[in-house]
Scaffold this motif. Structure first.
Motif, mmCIF file in Angstrom:
data_model
loop_
_atom_site.group_PDB
_atom_site.id
_atom_site.type_symbol
_atom_site.label_atom_id
_atom_site.label_comp_id
_atom_site.label_asym_id
_atom_site.label_seq_id
_atom_site.Cartn_x
_atom_site.Cartn_y
_atom_site.Cartn_z
ATOM 1 N N MET A 1 57.940 -4.553 11.993
ATOM 2 C CA MET A 1 58.021 -5.858 11.506
ATOM 3 C C MET A 1 58.516 -5.947 9.780
ATOM 4 O O MET A 1 58.658 -6.877 9.692
ATOM 5 C CB MET A 1 56.453 -6.198 11.588
ATOM 6 N N THR A 45 56.500 -13.830 10.037
ATOM 7 C CA THR A 45 56.580 -12.230 10.520
ATOM 8 C C THR A 45 55.324 -11.344 9.658
ATOM 9 O O THR A 45 54.859 -10.461 10.022
ATOM 10 C CB THR A 45 58.004 -11.672 10.104
ATOM 11 N N ILE A 48 52.301 -11.906 11.893
ATOM 12 C CA ILE A 48 52.288 -11.557 12.884
ATOM 13 C C ILE A 48 51.863 -9.960 12.671
ATOM 14 O O ILE A 48 51.341 -9.195 13.541
ATOM 15 C CB ILE A 48 53.528 -11.635 13.780
ATOM 16 N N GLY A 49 52.794 -9.449 11.806
ATOM 17 C CA GLY A 49 52.352 -7.881 11.390
ATOM 18 C C GLY A 49 51.250 -7.904 11.090
ATOM 19 O O GLY A 49 50.591 -6.534 11.482
ATOM 20 N N LYS A 50 50.394 -8.554 10.328
ATOM 21 C CA LYS A 50 48.861 -8.256 9.811
ATOM 22 C C LYS A 50 48.158 -8.407 11.052
ATOM 23 O O LYS A 50 47.061 -7.618 11.427
ATOM 24 C CB LYS A 50 48.485 -9.385 8.756
ATOM 25 N N LEU A 51 48.392 -9.186 12.049
ATOM 26 C CA LEU A 51 47.494 -9.296 13.181
ATOM 27 C C LEU A 51 47.574 -8.159 14.125
ATOM 28 O O LEU A 51 46.854 -7.734 14.670
ATOM 29 C CB LEU A 51 47.912 -10.655 14.059
ATOM 30 N N LYS A 52 48.799 -7.637 14.286
ATOM 31 C CA LYS A 52 49.130 -6.425 15.132
ATOM 32 C C LYS A 52 48.406 -5.146 14.403
ATOM 33 O O LYS A 52 48.218 -4.273 15.144
ATOM 34 C CB LYS A 52 50.661 -6.182 15.468
ATOM 35 N N VAL A 53 48.477 -5.080 13.300
ATOM 36 C CA VAL A 53 47.887 -4.063 12.559
ATOM 37 C C VAL A 53 46.378 -3.814 12.763
ATOM 38 O O VAL A 53 45.692 -2.888 12.919
ATOM 39 C CB VAL A 53 48.190 -3.819 10.925
ATOM 40 N N THR A 54 45.746 -5.064 12.668
ATOM 41 C CA THR A 54 44.319 -5.006 12.715
ATOM 42 C C THR A 54 43.862 -4.964 13.930
ATOM 43 O O THR A 54 42.338 -4.412 14.221
ATOM 44 C CB THR A 54 43.822 -6.464 12.187
ATOM 45 N N ARG A 55 44.508 -5.076 15.264
ATOM 46 C CA ARG A 55 44.251 -5.017 16.495
ATOM 47 C C ARG A 55 44.255 -3.625 16.834
ATOM 48 O O ARG A 55 44.516 -2.504 16.817
ATOM 49 C CB ARG A 55 44.873 -5.551 17.342
#
Length: 55
Positions: A1, A45, A48-55
């Protein structure tokens, strides 16, 4: 990302330079439109990058 974010930032800066400069009327409108589009894509982006990192 991160790669996409950097790519969109660079494209936004280039479009901003060409769009907000004193090049011409039609190309400057196109450059301004690309500047806005690439800024929006940059923010998407990042989010989306922050959302994928926190999950």
């Amino acid at each position: 990302m991160t790669h996409w974010t950097i790519t969109f930032i660079v494209l936004a800066v280039i479009a901003g330079i060409l769009g907000f400069g004193e090049i011409g009327n039609d190309p400057s409108f196109i450059g301004q439109a690309f500047f806005v589009v690439f800024l929006i894509l940059t923010f998407i982006t990042i989010i989306i990058g922050k959302l994928k990192v926190t999950r």
